[in-house]
Motif scaffolding. Structure first.
Motif, short mmCIF file in Angstrom:
data_model
loop_
_atom_site.label_atom_id
_atom_site.label_comp_id
_atom_site.label_asym_id
_atom_site.label_seq_id
_atom_site.Cartn_x
_atom_site.Cartn_y
_atom_site.Cartn_z
N THR A 12 0.45 -1.46 0.09
CA THR A 12 -0.50 0.13 0.08
C THR A 12 0.93 1.39 -0.07
O THR A 12 2.00 0.82 -0.40
CB THR A 12 -0.57 -0.20 1.32
N GLY A 13 0.25 2.17 0.11
CA GLY A 13 1.34 3.42 -0.01
C GLY A 13 1.60 4.16 -1.59
O GLY A 13 1.37 3.27 -2.28
N LEU A 14 2.31 4.76 -1.35
CA LEU A 14 2.86 5.53 -2.65
C LEU A 14 3.81 5.38 -3.50
O LEU A 14 5.10 4.77 -2.00
CB LEU A 14 3.01 7.17 -2.74
N SER A 15 3.91 4.44 -4.80
CA SER A 15 5.80 4.69 -5.28
C SER A 15 6.33 5.73 -4.93
O SER A 15 6.34 6.10 -4.93
CB SER A 15 5.00 2.88 -6.43
N ASP A 16 7.58 5.01 -5.24
CA ASP A 16 8.54 6.45 -5.55
C ASP A 16 7.55 7.61 -6.62
O ASP A 16 8.14 7.63 -7.66
CB ASP A 16 10.33 6.23 -6.71
N LEU A 17 7.50 9.11 -5.89
CA LEU A 17 7.46 9.95 -7.30
C LEU A 17 7.77 10.22 -8.14
O LEU A 17 7.04 11.52 -8.49
CB LEU A 17 6.05 10.66 -6.09
N ARG A 18 9.24 9.90 -7.53
CA ARG A 18 10.52 11.13 -8.25
C ARG A 18 10.12 10.44 -9.73
O ARG A 18 10.68 11.82 -10.87
CB ARG A 18 11.79 11.01 -7.69
N LYS A 19 9.68 9.53 -9.40
CA LYS A 19 9.60 8.72 -11.19
C LYS A 19 8.23 8.67 -12.02
O LYS A 19 8.62 8.20 -12.75
CB LYS A 19 10.08 7.20 -10.82
N ASN A 20 7.43 9.48 -11.09
CA ASN A 20 6.29 9.67 -11.93
C ASN A 20 5.94 11.35 -11.63
O ASN A 20 5.17 11.46 -10.54
CB ASN A 20 4.85 8.56 -11.69
N SER A 21 6.57 12.05 -12.62
CA SER A 21 5.80 14.11 -12.04
C SER A 21 4.26 13.46 -12.01
O SER A 21 3.99 14.79 -11.99
CB SER A 21 7.09 14.23 -13.57
N ARG A 22 3.92 13.60 -13.22
CA ARG A 22 2.12 12.96 -13.20
C ARG A 22 1.62 13.04 -11.48
O ARG A 22 1.08 13.90 -11.15
CB ARG A 22 1.59 12.88 -14.73
#
Length: 208
Positions: A12-22
């Motif tokens: 659960t939670g968010l993956s590495d956001l730095r790789k997904n700019s949107r």
């Protein structure tokens, strides 16, 4: 004890956001909102709970009752503080940001960096070169002199390599103002080891 079947579970939670700019942009939009937007969203949530019979019954079962409005209290707006630099002073903009001004002006007191260490793995030498040039350009505008660092180029990016190099450099110099380490992105293990060494074992100002 609760035993979970690995094949039937998921992260659960968010993956590495730095790789997904949107996705990063959407998360930041949710986080950075005005007080009026926060108030509107909270009152809308309270109304939805009130108008949903299942939600209301569940809260009653818990012995809870939510008011449909947020508690209001008297607040006090502090006057804006004046930012003083060596040659001029100014008031922050409406968004209270003053980063641009202080990076282009000389502050009241300046400490030049003359004795410092720069560590990086060999494959990141181009990053180190660009960073050093950027530091000198930025610090010069603020009246801060940045001397030539003691450079330690590592053969690899293993934790042991960083630790040994740092200990060797700190042991051979009397006064070190700053230790600057460049590590590969996503290497929290290296970051933690460097910070433990620089904050606990051999205290020295460090930036990783």
């Amino acid at each position: 004890m609760v035993l979970l079947v690995p094949e039937l579970t998921f992260l659960t939670g968010l993956s590495d956001l730095r790789k997904n700019s949107r996705m990063l942009k959407e998360v930041m939009w949710e986080m950075i909102q005005s007080p009026q937007q926060h108030y509107q969203r909270l009152t809308n949530l309270l109304r939805r709970i009130r108008d949903t019979p299942d939600a209301s019954r569940e809260l009653e079962r818990w012995g809870l009752c939510l008011d449909t409005d947020i508690y209001r209290t008297q607040g006090h707006v502090l006057p804006v503080e004046r930012i003083n630099l060596r040659h001029r002073s100014f008031l922050p903009a409406d968004d209270l940001s003053w980063h641009r001004e202080v990076t282009k002006e000389v502050p009241i007191a300046v400490i030049s960096i003359n004795s410092w260490l720069l560590l990086y793995p060999k494959r990141l030498q181009h990053v180190a070169k660009d960073l050093l040039a950027a530091m000198r350009g930025s610090c010069g505008a603020m009246g801060m002199q940045v001397g030539q660092p003691t450079v330690q180029e590592l053969r690899d990016d293993r934790i042991e390599s960083y630790v040994r190099a740092i200990q060797s450099c700190l042991g051979s110099q009397d006064k070190v103002q700053l230790l600057l380490c460049i590590i590969p992105s996503g290497r929290d293990d290296v970051y933690g080891a460097v910070k433990k060494l620089c904050c606990v074992q051999s205290p020295v100002p460090s930036q990783v």
